[in-house]
Every structure is written in C-alpha cells, then in structure tokens.
Motif scaffolding. Sequence first.
Motif, PDB file in Angstrom:
ATOM      1  N   ALA A  74       0.837  -1.199   0.000  1.00 42.35           N
ATOM      2  CA  ALA A  74       0.000   0.000   0.000  1.00 42.35           C
ATOM      3  C   ALA A  74       0.875   1.252   0.000  1.00 42.35           C
ATOM      4  CB  ALA A  74      -0.923   0.000   1.209  1.00 42.35           C
ATOM      5  N   ASP A  75       0.583   2.154  -0.910  1.00 45.28           N
ATOM      6  CA  ASP A  75       1.293   3.427  -0.976  1.00 45.28           C
ATOM      7  C   ASP A  75       0.654   4.479  -0.089  1.00 45.28           C
ATOM      8  OD1 ASP A  75       3.242   2.846  -3.220  1.00 45.28           O
ATOM      9  OD2 ASP A  75       1.338   2.397  -4.218  1.00 45.28           O
ATOM     10  N   ALA A  76      -0.627   4.269   0.257  1.00 43.26           N
ATOM     11  CA  ALA A  76      -1.333   5.264   1.058  1.00 43.26           C
ATOM     12  C   ALA A  76      -2.498   4.618   1.791  1.00 43.26           C
ATOM     13  CB  ALA A  76      -1.834   6.406   0.182  1.00 43.26           C
ATOM     14  N   VAL A  77      -2.843   5.215   2.921  1.00 41.74           N
ATOM     15  CA  VAL A  77      -4.055   4.868   3.656  1.00 41.74           C
ATOM     16  C   VAL A  77      -4.933   6.116   3.666  1.00 41.74           C
ATOM     17  CG1 VAL A  77      -5.058   4.121   5.843  1.00 41.74           C
ATOM     18  CG2 VAL A  77      -2.831   3.215   5.105  1.00 41.74           C
ATOM     19  N   LEU A  78      -6.201   5.944   3.350  1.00 41.72           N
ATOM     20  CA  LEU A  78      -7.152   7.053   3.296  1.00 41.72           C
ATOM     21  C   LEU A  78      -8.291   6.778   4.265  1.00 41.72           C
ATOM     22  CD1 LEU A  78      -8.407   9.622   1.934  1.00 41.72           C
ATOM     23  CD2 LEU A  78      -9.371   8.069   0.210  1.00 41.72           C
ATOM     24  N   SER A  79      -8.653   7.771   5.071  1.00 39.20           N
ATOM     25  CA  SER A  79      -9.792   7.620   5.974  1.00 39.20           C
ATOM     26  C   SER A  79     -10.639   8.879   5.948  1.00 39.20           C
ATOM     27  CB  SER A  79      -9.339   7.324   7.408  1.00 39.20           C
ATOM     28  OG  SER A  79      -8.768   8.483   8.015  1.00 39.20           O
ATOM     29  N   GLY A  80     -11.921   8.706   6.262  1.00 38.02           N
ATOM     30  CA  GLY A  80     -12.842   9.831   6.317  1.00 38.02           C
ATOM     31  C   GLY A  80     -13.569   9.849   7.649  1.00 38.02           C
ATOM     32  N   TYR A  81     -14.894   9.875   7.583  1.00 40.70           N
ATOM     33  CA  TYR A  81     -15.723   9.924   8.793  1.00 40.70           C
ATOM     34  C   TYR A  81     -15.417   8.752   9.715  1.00 40.70           C
ATOM     35  CZ  TYR A  81     -19.911   9.387  11.676  1.00 40.70           C
ATOM     36  OH  TYR A  81     -20.771   9.214  12.724  1.00 40.70           O
ATOM     37  N   GLN A  82     -15.142   9.072  10.967  1.00 43.72           N
ATOM     38  CA  GLN A  82     -14.890   8.043  11.982  1.00 43.72           C
ATOM     39  C   GLN A  82     -15.930   8.210  13.088  1.00 43.72           C
ATOM     40  OE1 GLN A  82     -10.765   7.921  13.264  1.00 43.72           O
ATOM     41  NE2 GLN A  82     -10.017   8.343  11.210  1.00 43.72           N
ATOM     42  N   GLY A  83     -16.945   7.365  13.059  1.00 46.29           N
ATOM     43  CA  GLY A  83     -18.040   7.512  13.996  1.00 46.29           C
ATOM     44  C   GLY A  83     -17.774   6.963  15.370  1.00 46.29           C
ATOM     45  N   ASP A  84     -16.666   6.268  15.549  1.00 43.61           N
ATOM     46  CA  ASP A  84     -16.372   5.599  16.806  1.00 43.61           C
ATOM     47  C   ASP A  84     -14.868   5.657  17.039  1.00 43.61           C
ATOM     48  OD1 ASP A  84     -15.899   3.814  18.877  1.00 43.61           O
ATOM     49  OD2 ASP A  84     -17.353   2.339  18.171  1.00 43.61           O
ATOM     50  N   PRO A  85     -14.424   6.146  18.203  1.00 45.33           N
ATOM     51  CA  PRO A  85     -12.986   6.174  18.470  1.00 45.33           C
ATOM     52  C   PRO A  85     -12.329   4.809  18.350  1.00 45.33           C
ATOM     53  CG  PRO A  85     -14.148   7.498  20.091  1.00 45.33           C
ATOM     54  CD  PRO A  85     -15.205   6.777  19.293  1.00 45.33           C
ATOM     55  N   ALA A  86     -13.104   3.732  18.605  1.00 48.02           N
ATOM     56  CA  ALA A  86     -12.539   2.389  18.484  1.00 48.02           C
ATOM     57  C   ALA A  86     -12.184   2.078  17.031  1.00 48.02           C
ATOM     58  CB  ALA A  86     -13.510   1.349  19.032  1.00 48.02           C
TER      59      ALA A  86
END
Length: 283
Positions: A74-86
Amino acid sequence: MKILSVQSSVAYGHVGNSAAVFPLQRLGHDVWPVLTVHFSNHTGYGAWRGPLLAPDDVREVIAGIEDRGVLGEADAVLSGYQGDPAVGGVILDTVARVKALNPAAVYCCDPVMGDVGRGMFVRPGIPEFMRDTVLPAADVLTPNHFELDFLAGRTTTTLEEVLEAVDAVRARGPRDVLVTSVLHDGVPDGSLDVVAVSDAGAWAVTTPLLPISPNGCGDVTAALYLAHLTATGSAEVALARTTSSVFAILEATIAAGTREIQLVAAQEAIASPPETFVPRRLR
C-alpha cells in the motif's frame, strides 16, 4: 498507486468509499476498500438501513489483507468519517502497520467533524479524538474551514489567520494540508477559497459558490487530492486538478437536478481534469 481506503459505504448514492473508490480507479489507481458501515443510503436522508461494522470486524478484514502478504504494498491509507474512536484506533493501528512495512507510505485523513451552520455533527468525544490522536499521525489532512479552526484552537476570519492556523496544525504532524470551503474577509461575494499548504509553499483557488451542498463532496475531494498530490509531488498541481474536477462534478449534479453527486456523469473531468482554475501563490 495502491490505496487502502477505510471508510463508510452506501448502496445508493456516493459518500465515503462509495464516493472515493470510483474516482481513484478512474485515475488508474488500485483501491482496497475496507468498509466501516454498509448502509442503504447516506444519513442525510434522515432514514437508512444496514449494519454498522464492529471495530473487530474492520480489524479482521485488514488482518486478512495482511495475511495475503500485500499490506506493505500500500502506498497510502485514506480515511474519512470516523463515527467511533474504536474504529479510529483500528485505522491508526493499520497506518502504523503499513508504515512499518513501507516507510514511504502516507496517511491521508479527512477529519470529518462538522461545518459552518451545522456545528459538530459527530458523537461527543470524536472531535477531541481527531485533534489529539489522529491529527499527529496524518501526513495529509483535508479539513474544511470550520474543522481547521477547531483543530487549531482558534477562529480565523482573514486569509493570514487561516494560514497561521494551518501552520499550527502542520507543526503537530501533517506536512500537507488542504482546507476547503474557506470563507475569509477577502473572499468576493458568491465565492469561496480552497487553500493548499505544503513545505514548498501555499496556494489558493477561488471558486464560485454554487447553490448546492451535496453529501460526499468532501470524500471525493480528499481522495482526489491524495491521488494528485502523491502522483505529482506538487500541492499546487494537486489543488488545481482537484478543484477543477470537483467543480465539474458539482456542475453535473446541478444539471441533473439530483441530491447525489454525479460521479459517473462527470468521470471524464475526473480522469482528465479541466484547467478551470489556476492557483495563486500565497507565499
């Protein structure tokens, strides 16, 4: 590139991975979508169906990718909305695992928390989690103006103040920051700015403020900016291409008269961004 995208998913419409995956693929990138929810539609409709995946389920999917021996590709990790800290914890653990295998990999975080006029729309504790835990781990950050102010702990009303807030955020981790929906004292009526800052400098694009604010637009923006920034190494070029493509998507959405962004109809403007906007250097 190969991009591990950990986000929500909907069957109908385009938000989260359902907004990010197709544009990235249209640009020629290989995307590994990991779902945090799988809803019938986005929550903006007020009613939806489908499961919210448990953090352990998300972790298991990622562990399965690792079992294939490809996580380090993987060259990159992408994340958006995180509804839960877990779930956020799973994402950060994944970023650490990917970077241990591939130190050149980058983490792009769209810190979805709120917006002007709506305030914070995430669960209590999420904004602080984003600010204190996620922000320092990010290489690329794509907040809107409202989110930038929260992350920087200040209110900004001038372009200079916006840049100072970005500097404060960059000092805590991310080297590249894209700020969307920037409204400052110098923005002409009926317009907004998009500001990109990197080690090489700072640039802005002024775009017309269209009479539409559809769900998923931020998800597309983060995905496109990550793709163009990583492919070109230039925040200036990435800003120009991203804003031009997103503007074309919004124009197509207005023309279609729908509340769902028209990614398929605007796919040529995604694959070959028009030269609609030319960034101006701020410093």
